[in-house]
Design an enzyme around this catalytic site. Sequence first.
Site, PDB file in Angstrom:
ATOM      1  CG  ASP A  16      -1.704   1.206   1.438  1.00  0.00           C
ATOM      2  OD1 ASP A  16      -2.409   1.583   0.493  1.00  0.00           O
ATOM      3  OD2 ASP A  16      -1.639   1.800   2.529  1.00  0.00           O
ATOM      4  CG  LEU A  17       1.566   3.732  -2.979  1.00  0.00           C
ATOM      5  CD1 LEU A  17       1.199   4.582  -4.202  1.00  0.00           C
ATOM      6  CD2 LEU A  17       3.076   3.555  -2.899  1.00  0.00           C
ATOM      7  CG  ASP A 188      -2.467   2.239   6.563  1.00  0.00           C
ATOM      8  OD1 ASP A 188      -3.256   3.019   7.109  1.00  0.00           O
ATOM      9  OD2 ASP A 188      -2.433   2.057   5.339  1.00  0.00           O
TER      10      ASP A 188
END
Length: 238
Positions: A16-17, A188
């Site tokens: 994920d970014l 996250d």
Amino acid sequence: MHFYRTLRPIKAITFDLDDTLYDNYEVIRRTQQESHAFLQAYHPGLNNFTQQAYQTLRDELRQQEPEIYHDVSEWRRRAVERAMLNVGLTTAEADKGSREVMTNFAHWRSQIDVPEETHLTLAALAERFPLVAVTNGNAEPHLFGLDGYFKFILRAGPHGRAKPYHDMYHLAAEKLAIPLENILHVGDDLTTDVAGAVRCGMQACWINLRQGNLMKIADSRLLPHLEISQLASLTALI
């Protein structure tokens, strides 16, 4: 590093970014402020156009076209276009104007200070594994120096439905030619990243950057394979 499930051999890692590789909170706050100011200045009829009014247009679009939320950039552009049409711009003018607003948005959206830890960790991991970015958002890694670590980048909208839907996870495995069970996804969010990855057959790593308690968090649906509190911990997998 806490292990909750037995790890299978890892042959690739997807990331994920936002809020996984950098803190996204201030970026979004500033981007929304600057982009909305640009929109208000674009035409006299928009001078008093509030963020609440913009949000109302977004909500209306989502109600009329439920699937639009999978592409957050197009959703935003269409809401801006509708605002411009509402103040009397022609269809062509509103299309052009909405794209100019999105160009401004993209500029601010990618003004991201990436921690040195992220660069060092991704560089180390990229020597051992193919890395892929899988994002629901609209940040553009080539504008803040992260694109070079990834074999490719998948975005919700152009590349399928948003996580936790399986579209982008399956596409990543297909493009890598690596079985889902041998890919570790790092993120996250316990719903979009952890539950989404586990349910499609991937392995999942939850990065817990805010000292959350996995046993007490409401959206903790499925246990990840492992939990880390800092990105650099992943180098232990090398």
